[in-house]
Design a protein around this motif. Structure first.
Motif, PDB file in Angstrom:
ATOM      1  N   ASP A 140       9.191   0.739 -21.959  1.00  0.00           N
ATOM      2  CA  ASP A 140       9.056  -0.662 -21.566  1.00  0.00           C
ATOM      3  C   ASP A 140      10.271  -1.480 -21.992  1.00  0.00           C
ATOM      4  O   ASP A 140      10.747  -2.355 -21.256  1.00  0.00           O
ATOM      5  CB  ASP A 140       7.777  -1.260 -22.162  1.00  0.00           C
ATOM      6  CG  ASP A 140       6.518  -0.677 -21.550  1.00  0.00           C
ATOM      7  OD1 ASP A 140       6.618  -0.030 -20.483  1.00  0.00           O
ATOM      8  OD2 ASP A 140       5.427  -0.852 -22.144  1.00  0.00           O
ATOM      9  N   GLU A 141      10.784  -1.188 -23.186  1.00  0.00           N
ATOM     10  CA  GLU A 141      11.971  -1.897 -23.671  1.00  0.00           C
ATOM     11  C   GLU A 141      13.197  -1.546 -22.816  1.00  0.00           C
ATOM     12  O   GLU A 141      14.042  -2.402 -22.541  1.00  0.00           O
ATOM     13  CB  GLU A 141      12.238  -1.537 -25.135  1.00  0.00           C
ATOM     14  CG  GLU A 141      11.170  -2.022 -26.118  1.00  0.00           C
ATOM     15  CD  GLU A 141      11.105  -3.536 -26.218  1.00  0.00           C
ATOM     16  OE1 GLU A 141      12.125  -4.191 -25.930  1.00  0.00           O
ATOM     17  OE2 GLU A 141      10.034  -4.059 -26.574  1.00  0.00           O
ATOM     18  N   LYS A 170      13.048  -3.464 -19.482  1.00  0.00           N
ATOM     19  CA  LYS A 170      13.407  -4.878 -19.676  1.00  0.00           C
ATOM     20  C   LYS A 170      14.922  -5.041 -19.675  1.00  0.00           C
ATOM     21  O   LYS A 170      15.476  -5.949 -19.046  1.00  0.00           O
ATOM     22  CB  LYS A 170      12.839  -5.393 -21.003  1.00  0.00           C
ATOM     23  CG  LYS A 170      11.334  -5.555 -21.049  1.00  0.00           C
ATOM     24  CD  LYS A 170      10.909  -6.006 -22.436  1.00  0.00           C
ATOM     25  CE  LYS A 170       9.392  -6.029 -22.581  1.00  0.00           C
ATOM     26  NZ  LYS A 170       8.980  -6.365 -23.973  1.00  0.00           N
ATOM     27  N   ARG A 171      15.604  -4.142 -20.384  1.00  0.00           N
ATOM     28  CA  ARG A 171      17.061  -4.236 -20.489  1.00  0.00           C
ATOM     29  C   ARG A 171      17.757  -3.880 -19.176  1.00  0.00           C
ATOM     30  O   ARG A 171      18.771  -4.479 -18.821  1.00  0.00           O
ATOM     31  CB  ARG A 171      17.538  -3.326 -21.629  1.00  0.00           C
ATOM     32  CG  ARG A 171      17.258  -3.949 -23.004  1.00  0.00           C
ATOM     33  CD  ARG A 171      17.212  -2.921 -24.115  1.00  0.00           C
ATOM     34  NE  ARG A 171      17.002  -3.577 -25.413  1.00  0.00           N
ATOM     35  CZ  ARG A 171      15.839  -4.081 -25.816  1.00  0.00           C
ATOM     36  NH1 ARG A 171      14.778  -4.014 -25.020  1.00  0.00           N
ATOM     37  NH2 ARG A 171      15.727  -4.668 -27.000  1.00  0.00           N
ATOM     38  N   PHE A 231      16.585  -4.429 -16.208  1.00  0.00           N
ATOM     39  CA  PHE A 231      16.416  -5.570 -15.313  1.00  0.00           C
ATOM     40  C   PHE A 231      17.435  -6.665 -15.638  1.00  0.00           C
ATOM     41  O   PHE A 231      18.059  -7.243 -14.733  1.00  0.00           O
ATOM     42  CB  PHE A 231      14.996  -6.128 -15.424  1.00  0.00           C
ATOM     43  CG  PHE A 231      14.737  -7.301 -14.521  1.00  0.00           C
ATOM     44  CD1 PHE A 231      14.604  -7.126 -13.153  1.00  0.00           C
ATOM     45  CD2 PHE A 231      14.641  -8.592 -15.043  1.00  0.00           C
ATOM     46  CE1 PHE A 231      14.377  -8.217 -12.313  1.00  0.00           C
ATOM     47  CE2 PHE A 231      14.423  -9.680 -14.214  1.00  0.00           C
ATOM     48  CZ  PHE A 231      14.291  -9.491 -12.843  1.00  0.00           C
ATOM     49  N   LYS A 232      17.640  -6.926 -16.928  1.00  0.00           N
ATOM     50  CA  LYS A 232      18.605  -7.948 -17.335  1.00  0.00           C
ATOM     51  C   LYS A 232      20.028  -7.559 -16.923  1.00  0.00           C
ATOM     52  O   LYS A 232      20.819  -8.399 -16.474  1.00  0.00           O
ATOM     53  CB  LYS A 232      18.541  -8.160 -18.847  1.00  0.00           C
ATOM     54  CG  LYS A 232      17.252  -8.836 -19.321  1.00  0.00           C
ATOM     55  CD  LYS A 232      17.235  -8.973 -20.836  1.00  0.00           C
ATOM     56  CE  LYS A 232      15.944  -9.627 -21.321  1.00  0.00           C
ATOM     57  NZ  LYS A 232      15.884  -9.714 -22.802  1.00  0.00           N
TER      58      LYS A 232
END
Length: 262
Positions: free
Chosen positions: A96-97, A100-101, A103-104
């Motif tokens: 999940d982490e 998130k990264r 996507f950024k």
């Protein structure tokens, strides 16, 4: 955005490869760092681990205290069942982490990102990378490096090596292999050569920002990995074949031994 997976084994030289990649200003997501992040007392993953293993894995054995990595490592590296439980808790949190990264980085217009994942081929993240890089070194070199680096006994060092897939099995699935069998300079040169070969085409990088092409490219990556096959199945098959070959050789050798006289 092109996402490439980097993997290897404990003391294989993967950390040196990661540092070389970062020196080129290529974004690198370090899953070891994320694995430390998700076991911090403020993360939900921490509470799941304590719920299963108890406070014995914590410093001072008190809730809210940091994870005692030595105690935790001793438990999971010596017990395959407990290791699977721990991986089942930690890996989803790390995944999940990572997402998130990613996507950024995509929002920022990044063209290439490398994910450094020790267990890339043992988990599910191999499905989302377009290419796989494996850093390889011989097992005897791994053993000596771990003993020297971490001050471990040979038994403890072997336990950590045996807790992971043999590196030679990962080599068969790799799109690129960086052989760490010489000196540090040679390792860096080999890394630069591989990085040069995986640079994305600027044309496809621009197209990836148009939703229809983003979906098509993502689908192409997943289809490519799907048709190549599940690395876990391939490694299991090879392992069983090698075990059968070893058993057959041992049986043949036993038959050739002269019968003992009475």
């Amino acid at each position: 955005m092109k996402v490439v997976g980097l993997t290897g084994g404990i003391a294989s030289g993967k950390s040196t490869v990661s540092k070389t990649i970062q020196s080129l200003s290529i974004p690198l997501i370090d899953c070891d760092l994320l694995a430390r992040l998700v076991v911090e007392p403020t993360h939900p993953c921490y509470h799941k681990l304590v719920q299963h293993f108890g406070t014995v894995i914590l410093q001072s054995q008190e809730m809210g205290q940091p994870l005692d990595r030595y105690k935790f490592g001793t438990i999971i590296f010596s017990d395959p069942v407990q290791r699977r439980v721990a991986n089942g808790i930690i890996h989803p949190a790390v995944r999940d982490e990572i997402l998130k990264r990613l996507f950024k980085l995509w929002i920022r217009g990044t063209s290439l990102v490398v994910i450094d994942v020790p267990l890339l081929l043992e988990g599910e993240l191999w499905r989302i990378v377009s290419e796989v890089i494996v850093v390889y070194c011989p097992p005897e070199v791994q053993l000596e490096r771990i003993k020297s680096r971490d001050g471990l006994s040979e038994e403890d060092a072997l336990a950590r090596i045996n807790a992971q897939r043999p590196l030679i099995e990962k080599v068969d699935y790799a799109d690129h292999v960086i052989y760490n069998t010489s000196d540090l300079e040679s390792l860096k040169t080999a890394t630069l050569k591989v990085i040069d070969s995986i640079q994305p085409n600027p044309f496809w990088t621009v197209l990836a920002y148009f939703p229809p092409f983003t979906i098509l490219l993502a689908g192409w990556v997943m289809a490519k990995r799907h048709f190549k096959g599940d690395p876990r199945t391939m490694m299991d098959s090879k392992s069983k074949k090698e075990d059968s070959t070893t058993a057959a050789a041992a049986a043949a050798a036993a038959q050739q031994q002269p019968a003992s006289s009475s």
